[in-house]
Design a protein around this motif. Structure first.
Motif, mmCIF file in Angstrom:
data_model
loop_
_atom_site.group_PDB
_atom_site.id
_atom_site.type_symbol
_atom_site.label_atom_id
_atom_site.label_comp_id
_atom_site.label_asym_id
_atom_site.label_seq_id
_atom_site.Cartn_x
_atom_site.Cartn_y
_atom_site.Cartn_z
ATOM 1 N N LEU A 17 -63.370 -64.521 91.432
ATOM 2 C CA LEU A 17 -62.515 -65.452 92.171
ATOM 3 C C LEU A 17 -61.057 -65.043 92.186
ATOM 4 O O LEU A 17 -60.239 -65.664 92.846
ATOM 5 N N GLY A 18 -60.695 -64.021 91.441
ATOM 6 C CA GLY A 18 -59.299 -63.620 91.324
ATOM 7 C C GLY A 18 -58.790 -62.928 92.567
ATOM 8 O O GLY A 18 -59.550 -62.443 93.398
ATOM 9 N N ASN A 19 -57.482 -62.861 92.716
ATOM 10 C CA ASN A 19 -56.845 -62.145 93.819
ATOM 11 C C ASN A 19 -55.905 -61.107 93.237
ATOM 12 O O ASN A 19 -55.558 -61.150 92.059
ATOM 13 N N ALA A 20 -55.488 -60.179 94.073
ATOM 14 C CA ALA A 20 -54.635 -59.093 93.593
ATOM 15 C C ALA A 20 -53.171 -59.292 93.936
ATOM 16 O O ALA A 20 -52.325 -58.565 93.448
ATOM 17 N N TRP A 21 -52.836 -60.262 94.781
ATOM 18 C CA TRP A 21 -51.446 -60.460 95.200
ATOM 19 C C TRP A 21 -50.596 -60.977 94.053
ATOM 20 O O TRP A 21 -51.093 -61.578 93.103
ATOM 21 N N THR A 22 -49.305 -60.738 94.162
ATOM 22 C CA THR A 22 -48.337 -61.308 93.225
ATOM 23 C C THR A 22 -47.196 -61.902 94.033
ATOM 24 O O THR A 22 -47.073 -61.666 95.236
ATOM 25 N N HIS A 23 -46.359 -62.673 93.355
ATOM 26 C CA HIS A 23 -45.191 -63.264 93.997
ATOM 27 C C HIS A 23 -43.918 -62.743 93.351
ATOM 28 O O HIS A 23 -43.899 -62.434 92.158
ATOM 29 N N GLN A 24 -42.869 -62.673 94.138
ATOM 30 C CA GLN A 24 -41.555 -62.302 93.633
ATOM 31 C C GLN A 24 -40.979 -63.450 92.801
ATOM 32 O O GLN A 24 -41.395 -64.597 92.931
#
Length: 256
Positions: A17-24
Motif C-alpha cells: 500500500l505504500g507510495n514512493a513520493w515525498t513532500h518538500q
C-alpha cells in the motif's frame, strides 16, 4: 512456527500500500491558493521567450491533468517584472517565479555542468503553506547542462520536474516517476506516483470523492482514510482466512 506464512501475508498486504513520493518541507500543504499563477521572466534565457513560455505551458498542462486534485495552474500572459536578482534577494512578489540564470554560482555552489534546473528556495509559513518558491533554469554560457544544449523533450522534462518541486513534491523513489531524482527519460509524463503525491497536497474535498491528509516528508506516504478503512477490512478477512487455512492457535500460546 506454523504462523509464519500468515504473518508474511499481512506484511506483504501492508507493504504493497505504500507510495514512493515525498513532500518538500517539514509538513507542507502546498500553496494556500489552489489556483496558482506562474510568472515567467525570460531574461538571460538561451532559448526564445516563445519556447520558454511553451515549455512552461506544457508542464502546466501535465500537472493540471490530474483528476484527483483541485490544483489549477495558469501562466501569466505577460513576462514577469520580477527576475533573477529580485528572486535571489528574496524580494520577488510575483510567485511562483520561473527565471533563467547565467551564473549559477550566484545561488551558491551549483555545478552548472550537471544541474539543469533547481529550486533554491522553498519557504513555508507557520501553518505549513508555501509562501516563497520558484525554479531556476540553467542558462550559463558554455555549461554542459545549459538549457539550449538539451533535446526539446528533455527541456520539457526539466521544467515539469522542477515545477513539481515548486508545488511541494520532493523526489520519488519510483524510477519511472517524473519526480525521480535522476532524469532518466526524454519526455514529460506523470505516473500514478506523481499524481498521488500532488493529490495529497491539493486534494479534492470529500464531496468529490477524495479525502486528503497533511503532507509528510517520508519515502512511504501516509495512507488516506479511505485506504486505512480498506486495509482494516482486508486485515480482518486475512485473520479469518488465516485461522481456517493455517489453524492458528490461541494468542495466549505465544506467552509460553
Amino acid at each position: 512456527m506454523k504462523n509464519k506464512p500468515f504473518l508474511f501475508l499481512i506484511a506483504f498486504f501492508f507493504s504493497s500500500l505504500g507510495n514512493a513520493w515525498t513532500h518538500q518541507g517539514s509538513n507542507t500543504f502546498g500553496w494556500r491558493n489552489e489556483k496558482l499563477t506562474l510568472y515567467v521572466n525570460p531574461t538571460n534565457c538561451t532559448i526564445s521567450q516563445e519556447e520558454l513560455f511553451d515549455l512552461v505551458d506544457r508542464a502546466i498542462s501535465a500537472w493540471n491533468g490530474i483528476p484527483s486534485t483541485k490544483l489549477e495552474l495558469v501562466r501569466a500572459s505577460a513576462p514577469a517584472l520580477d527576475g533573477d536578482p529580485e528572486f535571489r534577494a528574496g524580494t520577488a512578489t510575483q510567485l511562483p517565479l520561473v527565471v533563467c540564470s547565467n551564473n549559477l554560482n550566484d545561488y551558491g555552489s551549483v555545478d552548472a555542468d550537471s544541474i539543469l534546473g533547481f529550486v533554491p528556495y522553498f519557504q513555508e509559513d507557520s501553518d505549513g503553506y508555501v509562501v516563497y518558491s520558484g525554479l531556476v533554469l540553467n542558462a550559463q554560457p558554455g555549461a554542459l547542462a545549459e538549457l539550449s544544449q538539451l533535446e526539446p523533450g528533455e527541456r520539457e522534462l526539466v521544467v515539469g520536474h522542477e515545477l513539481g518541486h515548486v508545488l511541494g513534491l520532493g523526489h520519488s523513489g519510483d524510477p519511472s516517476a517524473l519526480m525521480y531524482f535522476q532524469l532518466n527519460k526524454n519526455f514529460l509524463l506523470l505516473t500514478q506516483d506523481d499524481q498521488d503525491g500532488v493529490a495529497q497536497l491539493y486534494p479534492k474535498n470529500v464531496f468529490d470523492g477524495i479525502v486528503g491528509c497533511s503532507a509528510s516528508h517520508q519515502v512511504t506516504s501516509e495512507l488516506p482514510r479511505t485506504a486505512i478503512a480498506i486495509s482494516l477490512i482486508g486485515l480482518a478477512l486475512l485473520l479469518i482466512a488465516g485461522r481456517w487455512i493455517f489453524k492458528i492457535e490461541p494468542l495466549r500460546e505465544f506467552e509460553e
